[in-house]
Design a protein around this motif. Structure first.
Motif, PDB file in Angstrom:
ATOM      1  N   ALA A  98       0.823  -1.211   0.000  1.00 17.81           N
ATOM      2  CA  ALA A  98       0.000   0.000   0.000  1.00 17.81           C
ATOM      3  C   ALA A  98       0.859   1.264   0.000  1.00 17.81           C
ATOM      4  O   ALA A  98       0.525   2.237  -0.668  1.00 17.81           O
ATOM      5  N   LEU A  99       1.965   1.227   0.732  1.00 11.27           N
ATOM      6  CA  LEU A  99       2.797   2.425   0.874  1.00 11.27           C
ATOM      7  C   LEU A  99       3.831   2.592  -0.236  1.00 11.27           C
ATOM      8  O   LEU A  99       4.262   3.704  -0.504  1.00 11.27           O
ATOM      9  N   THR A 100       4.229   1.501  -0.873  1.00 13.82           N
ATOM     10  CA  THR A 100       5.316   1.597  -1.852  1.00 13.82           C
ATOM     11  C   THR A 100       4.855   1.525  -3.305  1.00 13.82           C
ATOM     12  O   THR A 100       5.633   1.822  -4.201  1.00 13.82           O
ATOM     13  N   THR A 101       3.610   1.139  -3.548  1.00 18.19           N
ATOM     14  CA  THR A 101       3.111   1.061  -4.918  1.00 18.19           C
ATOM     15  C   THR A 101       2.612   2.427  -5.345  1.00 18.19           C
ATOM     16  O   THR A 101       1.716   2.993  -4.715  1.00 18.19           O
ATOM     17  N   SER A 102       3.212   2.942  -6.425  1.00 12.23           N
ATOM     18  CA  SER A 102       2.775   4.258  -6.908  1.00 12.23           C
ATOM     19  C   SER A 102       1.394   4.125  -7.535  1.00 12.23           C
ATOM     20  O   SER A 102       0.937   3.033  -7.863  1.00 12.23           O
ATOM     21  N   VAL A 103       0.739   5.260  -7.706  1.00  7.65           N
ATOM     22  CA  VAL A 103      -0.588   5.271  -8.304  1.00  7.65           C
ATOM     23  C   VAL A 103      -0.509   4.727  -9.732  1.00  7.65           C
ATOM     24  O   VAL A 103      -1.377   3.973 -10.172  1.00  7.65           O
ATOM     25  N   GLU A 104       0.554   5.067 -10.459  1.00 12.64           N
ATOM     26  CA  GLU A 104       0.722   4.585 -11.833  1.00 12.64           C
ATOM     27  C   GLU A 104       0.876   3.062 -11.858  1.00 12.64           C
ATOM     28  O   GLU A 104       0.274   2.382 -12.693  1.00 12.64           O
ATOM     29  N   GLU A 105       1.699   2.524 -10.949  1.00  8.04           N
ATOM     30  CA  GLU A 105       1.871   1.070 -10.870  1.00  8.04           C
ATOM     31  C   GLU A 105       0.546   0.387 -10.541  1.00  8.04           C
ATOM     32  O   GLU A 105       0.226  -0.662 -11.091  1.00  8.04           O
ATOM     33  N   ALA A 106      -0.214   0.984  -9.645  1.00  6.47           N
ATOM     34  CA  ALA A 106      -1.501   0.403  -9.253  1.00  6.47           C
ATOM     35  C   ALA A 106      -2.465   0.397 -10.436  1.00  6.47           C
ATOM     36  O   ALA A 106      -3.217  -0.561 -10.618  1.00  6.47           O
ATOM     37  N   ARG A 107      -2.430   1.462 -11.251  1.00 11.53           N
ATOM     38  CA  ARG A 107      -3.283   1.495 -12.442  1.00 11.53           C
ATOM     39  C   ARG A 107      -2.918   0.367 -13.405  1.00 11.53           C
ATOM     40  O   ARG A 107      -3.791  -0.298 -13.949  1.00 11.53           O
ATOM     41  N   GLU A 108      -1.620   0.173 -13.617  1.00  7.37           N
ATOM     42  CA  GLU A 108      -1.172  -0.905 -14.498  1.00  7.37           C
ATOM     43  C   GLU A 108      -1.570  -2.264 -13.937  1.00  7.37           C
ATOM     44  O   GLU A 108      -2.026  -3.134 -14.663  1.00  7.37           O
ATOM     45  N   ARG A 109      -1.417  -2.418 -12.633  1.00  8.11           N
ATOM     46  CA  ARG A 109      -1.802  -3.669 -11.968  1.00  8.11           C
ATOM     47  C   ARG A 109      -3.300  -3.916 -12.140  1.00  8.11           C
ATOM     48  O   ARG A 109      -3.727  -5.030 -12.406  1.00  8.11           O
ATOM     49  N   SER A 110      -4.081  -2.850 -12.024  1.00  9.04           N
ATOM     50  CA  SER A 110      -5.524  -2.962 -12.159  1.00  9.04           C
ATOM     51  C   SER A 110      -5.913  -3.355 -13.584  1.00  9.04           C
ATOM     52  O   SER A 110      -6.763  -4.209 -13.795  1.00  9.04           O
ATOM     53  N   LYS A 111      -5.265  -2.741 -14.573  1.00  6.88           N
ATOM     54  CA  LYS A 111      -5.557  -3.059 -15.968  1.00  6.88           C
ATOM     55  C   LYS A 111      -5.215  -4.520 -16.267  1.00  6.88           C
ATOM     56  O   LYS A 111      -5.966  -5.218 -16.937  1.00  6.88           O
ATOM     57  N   ALA A 112      -4.059  -4.968 -15.785  1.00 12.51           N
ATOM     58  CA  ALA A 112      -3.639  -6.350 -16.035  1.00 12.51           C
ATOM     59  C   ALA A 112      -4.586  -7.328 -15.360  1.00 12.51           C
ATOM     60  O   ALA A 112      -4.923  -8.374 -15.913  1.00 12.51           O
ATOM     61  N   ALA A 113      -5.025  -7.001 -14.161  1.00 15.69           N
ATOM     62  CA  ALA A 113      -5.910  -7.894 -13.418  1.00 15.69           C
ATOM     63  C   ALA A 113      -7.305  -7.931 -14.026  1.00 15.69           C
ATOM     64  O   ALA A 113      -7.980  -8.957 -13.971  1.00 15.69           O
ATOM     65  N   ALA A 114      -7.729  -6.825 -14.625  1.00 16.47           N
ATOM     66  CA  ALA A 114      -9.083  -6.755 -15.176  1.00 16.47           C
ATOM     67  C   ALA A 114      -9.293  -7.761 -16.300  1.00 16.47           C
ATOM     68  O   ALA A 114     -10.402  -8.230 -16.521  1.00 16.47           O
ATOM     69  N   THR A 115      -8.240  -8.121 -16.982  1.00 18.25           N
ATOM     70  CA  THR A 115      -8.380  -9.072 -18.088  1.00 18.25           C
ATOM     71  C   THR A 115      -8.381 -10.513 -17.606  1.00 18.25           C
ATOM     72  O   THR A 115      -8.757 -11.406 -18.347  1.00 18.25           O
ATOM     73  N   GLY A 116      -8.004 -10.752 -16.350  1.00 16.78           N
ATOM     74  CA  GLY A 116      -7.915 -12.120 -15.841  1.00 16.78           C
ATOM     75  C   GLY A 116      -9.096 -12.552 -14.998  1.00 16.78           C
ATOM     76  O   GLY A 116      -9.058 -13.608 -14.395  1.00 16.78           O
ATOM     77  N   GLY A 117     -10.164 -11.790 -14.916  1.00 21.16           N
ATOM     78  CA  GLY A 117     -11.323 -12.167 -14.110  1.00 21.16           C
ATOM     79  C   GLY A 117     -10.992 -12.169 -12.633  1.00 21.16           C
ATOM     80  O   GLY A 117     -10.597 -13.185 -12.088  1.00 21.16           O
ATOM     81  N   THR A 118     -11.143 -11.054 -11.993  1.00 17.77           N
ATOM     82  CA  THR A 118     -10.734 -10.922 -10.603  1.00 17.77           C
ATOM     83  C   THR A 118     -11.920 -10.806  -9.666  1.00 17.77           C
ATOM     84  O   THR A 118     -13.037 -10.561 -10.080  1.00 17.77           O
ATOM     85  N   TRP A 119     -11.647 -11.001  -8.382  1.00 13.95           N
ATOM     86  CA  TRP A 119     -12.658 -10.799  -7.334  1.00 13.95           C
ATOM     87  C   TRP A 119     -12.880  -9.326  -7.126  1.00 13.95           C
ATOM     88  O   TRP A 119     -13.973  -8.874  -6.930  1.00 13.95           O
ATOM     89  N   ALA A 120     -11.803  -8.563  -7.104  1.00 16.80           N
ATOM     90  CA  ALA A 120     -11.900  -7.127  -6.861  1.00 16.80           C
ATOM     91  C   ALA A 120     -10.880  -6.423  -7.742  1.00 16.80           C
ATOM     92  O   ALA A 120      -9.862  -7.001  -8.108  1.00 16.80           O
ATOM     93  N   ARG A 121     -11.166  -5.195  -8.055  1.00 17.39           N
ATOM     94  CA  ARG A 121     -10.298  -4.418  -8.932  1.00 17.39           C
ATOM     95  C   ARG A 121      -8.886  -4.345  -8.369  1.00 17.39           C
ATOM     96  O   ARG A 121      -8.684  -4.039  -7.204  1.00 17.39           O
TER      97      ARG A 121
END
Length: 161
Positions: free
Chosen positions: A85-108
């Motif tokens: 939570a403290l070390t992931t930048s907002v940009e990294e989190a956006r990329e993580r969210s985009k990558a996860a969205a294509t894999g069918g996730t429980w939560a964004r």
């Protein structure tokens, strides 16, 4: 009317007499018995999080990292570790969210949930395709406390009453 009389009776009995009011008009307030003021509400202590030997509140971590308070709070509520939570930048989190969205996730933003059944590990989307059940049906069955085998059973057509 009776309720009013019952409610006002004790107040009238506790009030100063007319003689007391005439004798010392300045002390009227002290003569009447008043109920004490309610105690002020106490705010709970904020939760403190420790990272790299330093313990701070989320507001303090937000000021230190530049990540908004609500972003940090949301990450922790979503199951992120304090370090993530403290070390992931907002940009990294956006990329993580985009990558996860294509894999069918429980939560964004979280990795796809994987279930192991009879020695085979698949994502919920893959189990859904295999069993013909909707992903939401599998999730709801698991949340209801059913075993993985019961959650993946396509012949189970129980309905809520």
């Amino acid at each position: 009317m009776q309720a009013l009389i019952e409610r006002m009776g004790p107040r009238i009995a506790a009030a100063p007499s007319p003689e007391e009011l005439v004798a010392e008009p300045r002390d009227v307030r002290s003569l009447a018995k008043r109920e004490p003021a309610p105690a002020p509400k106490v705010k709970p202590e904020p939760i403190r999080y420790t990272f790299e030997g330093e313990t701070l509140t989320l507001e303090e971590w937000s000021a230190r990292t530049g990540i908004k308070f609500h972003t940090l709070n949301g990450r922790l509520r979503s199951g992120w570790s304090v370090e993530e939570a403290l070390t992931t930048s907002v940009e990294e989190a956006r990329e993580r969210s985009k990558a996860a969205a294509t894999g069918g996730t429980w939560a964004r933003g979280t990795p796809a949930k994987r279930l192991t059944h009879e020695g085979e590990t698949l994502t919920l989307a893959e189990w859904s395709a295999r069993t013909g059940l909707k992903v939401l049906t599998i999730k709801n069955r698991l949340r209801a406390g059913r075993s993985i085998a019961e959650a993946l059973d396509p012949s189970d057509k129980r309905r809520r009453a």
